[in-house]
Design a protein around this motif. Structure first.
Motif, PDB file in Angstrom:
ATOM      1  N   PHE A 126     -38.009 -12.896  14.228  1.00 22.13           N
ATOM      2  CA  PHE A 126     -36.483 -13.238  13.684  1.00 22.13           C
ATOM      3  C   PHE A 126     -35.645 -11.975  14.175  1.00 22.13           C
ATOM      4  N   LEU A 127     -34.587 -12.693  14.126  1.00 23.32           N
ATOM      5  CA  LEU A 127     -33.403 -11.486  14.440  1.00 23.32           C
ATOM      6  C   LEU A 127     -33.302 -11.104  12.941  1.00 23.32           C
ATOM      7  N   THR A 128     -32.783  -9.790  12.866  1.00 24.94           N
ATOM      8  CA  THR A 128     -32.742  -9.096  11.562  1.00 24.94           C
ATOM      9  C   THR A 128     -31.129  -8.781  11.168  1.00 24.94           C
ATOM     10  N   GLU A 129     -30.918  -8.076  10.244  1.00 27.11           N
ATOM     11  CA  GLU A 129     -29.758  -7.478   9.936  1.00 27.11           C
ATOM     12  C   GLU A 129     -29.822  -6.120  10.720  1.00 27.11           C
ATOM     13  N   PRO A 130     -28.599  -5.805  11.206  1.00 21.92           N
ATOM     14  CA  PRO A 130     -28.437  -4.403  11.837  1.00 21.92           C
ATOM     15  C   PRO A 130     -28.939  -3.344  11.001  1.00 21.92           C
ATOM     16  N   PRO A 131     -29.477  -2.383  11.643  1.00 23.00           N
ATOM     17  CA  PRO A 131     -29.721  -1.207  10.721  1.00 23.00           C
ATOM     18  C   PRO A 131     -28.369  -0.638  10.342  1.00 23.00           C
ATOM     19  N   THR A 132     -28.467   0.340   9.291  1.00 24.21           N
ATOM     20  CA  THR A 132     -27.156   0.975   8.530  1.00 24.21           C
ATOM     21  C   THR A 132     -26.870   1.987   9.519  1.00 24.21           C
ATOM     22  N   VAL A 133     -27.971   2.642  10.005  1.00 20.02           N
ATOM     23  CA  VAL A 133     -27.673   3.807  10.930  1.00 20.02           C
ATOM     24  C   VAL A 133     -27.771   3.341  12.470  1.00 20.02           C
ATOM     25  N   THR A 134     -26.564   3.458  13.042  1.00 22.88           N
ATOM     26  CA  THR A 134     -26.813   2.679  14.223  1.00 22.88           C
ATOM     27  C   THR A 134     -26.627   3.882  15.497  1.00 22.88           C
ATOM     28  N   GLU A 135     -25.891   4.831  15.334  1.00 19.38           N
ATOM     29  CA  GLU A 135     -25.660   5.555  16.416  1.00 19.38           C
ATOM     30  C   GLU A 135     -26.380   7.034  16.168  1.00 19.38           C
TER      31      GLU A 135
ATOM     32  N   LEU B 167     -37.486   6.376   2.040  1.00 18.99           N
ATOM     33  CA  LEU B 167     -36.103   6.299   1.662  1.00 18.99           C
ATOM     34  C   LEU B 167     -35.087   5.842   2.662  1.00 18.99           C
ATOM     35  N   TYR B 168     -35.469   6.433   3.945  1.00 21.34           N
ATOM     36  CA  TYR B 168     -34.706   6.220   5.111  1.00 21.34           C
ATOM     37  C   TYR B 168     -34.641   4.626   5.322  1.00 21.34           C
ATOM     38  N   LEU B 169     -35.773   4.261   5.311  1.00 18.18           N
ATOM     39  CA  LEU B 169     -36.296   2.864   5.540  1.00 18.18           C
ATOM     40  C   LEU B 169     -35.396   2.026   4.823  1.00 18.18           C
ATOM     41  N   VAL B 170     -35.410   2.262   3.245  1.00 20.22           N
ATOM     42  CA  VAL B 170     -34.677   1.442   2.394  1.00 20.22           C
ATOM     43  C   VAL B 170     -33.036   1.529   2.805  1.00 20.22           C
ATOM     44  N   PHE B 171     -32.525   2.548   2.835  1.00 21.61           N
ATOM     45  CA  PHE B 171     -31.208   2.878   3.251  1.00 21.61           C
ATOM     46  C   PHE B 171     -30.796   1.783   4.561  1.00 21.61           C
ATOM     47  N   ASN B 172     -31.546   1.898   5.567  1.00 16.45           N
ATOM     48  CA  ASN B 172     -31.448   1.119   6.613  1.00 16.45           C
ATOM     49  C   ASN B 172     -31.442  -0.503   6.647  1.00 16.45           C
ATOM     50  N   GLU B 173     -32.012  -0.715   5.535  1.00 15.21           N
ATOM     51  CA  GLU B 173     -32.020  -2.170   5.135  1.00 15.21           C
ATOM     52  C   GLU B 173     -30.822  -2.658   4.848  1.00 15.21           C
ATOM     53  N   GLY B 174     -29.755  -1.727   4.165  1.00 16.13           N
ATOM     54  CA  GLY B 174     -28.535  -2.296   3.731  1.00 16.13           C
ATOM     55  C   GLY B 174     -28.323  -2.977   2.409  1.00 16.13           C
ATOM     56  N   TYR B 175     -27.936  -4.095   2.679  1.00 16.01           N
ATOM     57  CA  TYR B 175     -27.440  -5.026   1.722  1.00 16.01           C
ATOM     58  C   TYR B 175     -28.903  -5.951   1.249  1.00 16.01           C
ATOM     59  N   GLY B 176     -29.146  -6.453   0.375  1.00 22.03           N
ATOM     60  CA  GLY B 176     -30.157  -7.328   0.198  1.00 22.03           C
ATOM     61  C   GLY B 176     -30.095  -8.134  -1.208  1.00 22.03           C
ATOM     62  N   GLY B 177     -29.344  -9.154  -1.174  1.00 21.90           N
ATOM     63  CA  GLY B 177     -29.115  -9.989  -2.259  1.00 21.90           C
ATOM     64  C   GLY B 177     -28.278  -9.358  -3.174  1.00 21.90           C
ATOM     65  N   ASP B 178     -28.717  -9.272  -4.425  1.00 16.44           N
ATOM     66  CA  ASP B 178     -27.750  -8.915  -5.420  1.00 16.44           C
ATOM     67  C   ASP B 178     -28.071  -7.267  -5.491  1.00 16.44           C
ATOM     68  N   VAL B 179     -29.012  -6.659  -4.848  1.00 12.47           N
ATOM     69  CA  VAL B 179     -29.323  -5.244  -5.019  1.00 12.47           C
ATOM     70  C   VAL B 179     -28.758  -4.621  -3.667  1.00 12.47           C
ATOM     71  N   HIS B 212     -22.752   5.699   4.690  1.00 13.59           N
ATOM     72  CA  HIS B 212     -22.141   5.045   3.849  1.00 13.59           C
ATOM     73  C   HIS B 212     -20.894   5.055   3.851  1.00 13.59           C
ATOM     74  N   ALA B 213     -20.239   6.180   4.226  1.00 10.87           N
ATOM     75  CA  ALA B 213     -18.737   6.229   4.110  1.00 10.87           C
ATOM     76  C   ALA B 213     -17.949   5.522   5.151  1.00 10.87           C
ATOM     77  N   ARG B 214     -18.916   4.926   6.110  1.00  4.65           N
ATOM     78  CA  ARG B 214     -18.210   4.264   7.098  1.00  4.65           C
ATOM     79  C   ARG B 214     -18.514   2.494   6.924  1.00  4.65           C
ATOM     80  N   ILE B 266     -24.495  15.213  13.395  1.00  6.16           N
ATOM     81  CA  ILE B 266     -23.947  14.451  14.239  1.00  6.16           C
ATOM     82  C   ILE B 266     -22.947  13.317  13.763  1.00  6.16           C
ATOM     83  N   ALA B 267     -23.540  12.892  12.435  1.00  5.95           N
ATOM     84  CA  ALA B 267     -22.807  11.838  11.861  1.00  5.95           C
ATOM     85  C   ALA B 267     -21.501  12.533  11.159  1.00  5.95           C
TER      86      ALA B 267
END
Lengths: 135, 381
Positions: A126-135, B167-179, B212-214, B266-267
């Motif tokens: 499946f294609l997914t959502e893009p990761p939050t950290v991209t660069e 925790l980094y994995l959870v962060f990278n998942e972004g939005y997920g429904g109502d959470v 998150h700021a961006r 870097i960020a």
């Protein structure tokens, strides 16, 4: 990672085993085949990897837009030569290797004589959502 | 009492039950059931002492389940029905839960789910919705994870590195429904910073805050992806950036560099610039060198090539790609970008097409397709 295990009525590589169509199996063999599918899905639910399973009827048609105010154009039923999707299972697993492993198991569903039918299953990520950290 | 305050109580309540003699798996189940009841009844009938309410409700659930289990097995109930009111510090309990839920023996997906439930206090349904799987599947994933770690002692220090990765994995998942998983990851990392004394935890928190700021500027109309160079920087959250930079500076001052601090650095350099042309790319390349030294990661090598392309020109960037494997997911996209900058439009367009086929997300695929189309429209010199 989610993967689609796609089952075709027709299409895909040439069959590895030339098994008789299901209507020529014994009712017990048909039941055993269906039960294998159900058990497989139940086992994946147990391992926390099951997402969805659906079957499609073979009948259907192609439809397309034909311009403003005109009814859609239909084309069908599907020609014998066309690829025809029979159904799918969606799994959520830790790796591509695991997806392939499970597709292999699903393809071992029994047919006539209780032997695995070795049917080809298509595995697609499946294609997914893009990761939050991209660069 | 809002839901997030209720959720903050969950790890401490699990800790109380475990200290009273419950095993982790049963305690966690009992608290989850109490939590679901709280979510249903508190809006109409809020308790005076929420934590005491949860402890009592969960403890009764636990006793009921344990009694049913002992009568089923014909064994004696081994926990005291009326426990002594022992008061170990709740912070230690919570920290132990982080270690247990992200135990290195768990597959990442299971560690994520268990952490969100036992440390984050989310319900199984919320986690299932966030990860787009049926609730029954998620429930099984969690109970399997608990079976896997059953019997592990709760009182031993764990692997902080695995906790941070989860925790980094959870962060990278972004939005997920109502959470909002990104916000949840920040909350859990913030809590972990308060419980530990490791600059990498602070580094991860800084990294999350700076990204998150961006967030608002990262997507355009229809959810389309807006690359860093084109983001409207006036929409960046300066409060989060200030906080992230301060946390990072304090962490770096301790002189124990790690991968999250380097990524956050870097960020921070990106966050500090008013445009890509005003970005301090030379320093960013230096941080990538550090990051490469720490991780040896091929993905870092690839991203470093982009930074080299900005610092020293696209030819230098392409040269930096020489020792990067073309099998990497974003290799074609990076090459396309550098080729375009070098004026090689023909190759660039083809590479963008190739990159769009290799994209792992819809937004990325659409973005790369647009790039290919844009380059094809450009007049040839």
């Amino acid at each position: 990672m989610k993967y689609l295990l796609l089952k075709h009525y027709r299409g895909g590589p040439a069959p590895a085993v030339d098994w008789a169509p299901m209507d020529q199996w014994t009712p017990e063999e048909v039941d055993a085949h269906m039960q294998y599918m159900r058990d497989f899905a139940a086992r994946l639910e147990e391992t926390g990897e099951f997402v969805d399973a659906q079957a499609l009827a073979p009948g259907g048609t192609f439809v397309r837009y034909d311009g403003e105010g005109r009814p859609p154009v239909t084309d069908g039923p599907f020609a014998e030569t066309k690829d025809l999707i029979a159904g799918w299972m969606v799994i959520d697993v830790e790796s591509w290797d695991r997806a392939v492993e499970l597709a292999g198991e699903l393809s071992a569903a029994p047919g006539a004589g209780g032997e695995p039918i070795h049917e080809w299953l298509e595995v697609r990520p499946f294609l997914t959502e893009p990761p939050t950290v991209t660069e | 009492m809002n839901e997030s305050l209720l959720r903050e109580l969950v790890p401490a309540v699990i800790g109380v039950l475990v200290r009273r003699g419950a095993d982790f798996a049963s305690a966690e189940d009992a608290v989850q059931e109490a939590l679901i009841r709280a979510l249903a009844t508190w809006p109409d009938d809020p308790p005076r002492d929420p934590k005491a309410w949860l402890v009592t409700a969960a403890w009764h659930r636990f006793l009921d389940a344990a009694r049913a289990e002992t009568s089923r097995r014909g064994r004696e109930l081994t926990v005291d029905a009326e426990p002594p009111a022992g008061q170990a510090p709740a912070t230690d309990d919570t920290l132990r839960l982080y270690f247990l839920c992200a135990h290195p023996t768990l597959p990442p997906g299971s560690a994520v789910a268990l952490t969100l439930r036992a440390v984050g206090g989310l319900t199984t349904r919320q986690i299932a919705t966030a990860y787009l799987v049926p609730e029954a599947t998620m429930a099984q994933r969690i109970s399997r994870a608990k079976r896997r770690i059953a019997g592990l002692p709760l009182d031993q220090p764990g692997d902080l590195g695995t906790v941070l990765r989860v925790l980094y994995l959870v962060f990278n998942e972004g939005y997920g429904g109502d959470v909002d998983l990104a916000a949840e990851a920040i909350r859990l990392t913030r809590q972990l910073v308060a419980l530990t004394d490791d600059p990498e935890v602070a580094g991860l928190l800084a990294l999350m805050l700076l990204h998150h700021a961006r967030r608002a500027s990262r997507t355009g109309p229809g959810g389309r992806l807006v690359p860093l160079a084109e983001q409207d920087r006036s929409r960046w959250d300066t409060g989060l950036i200030t906080e992230g930079v301060a946390i990072l500076q304090a962490a770096l001052a301790r002189d124990q560099l790690g991968e999250y601090q380097a990524q956050a650095a870097i960020a921070a350099l990106h966050a500090d610039a008013r445009s890509t042309s005003e970005t301090d790319w030379v320093q960013i390349v230096e941080w990538y060198d550090e990051l490469l030294r720490i991780t040896g990661s091929p993905v870092v090598r690839l991203n470093r090539a982009v930074a080299v392309g900005e610092a020293d020109g696209p030819r230098a960037g392409l040269a930096a790609l020489a020792d990067v494997s073309p099998d990497l997911p974003r290799y074609a996209a990076v090459t396309a970008y550098l080729r375009e900058r070098a004026g090689d439009l023909e190759h660039a367009a083809d590479l963008y097409v190739e990159a769009s086929r290799a994209a792992t997300s819809v937004q990325e695929r659409d973005h790369l397709t647009r790039q290919a189309a844009r380059v094809r429209q450009r007049p040839r010199p």
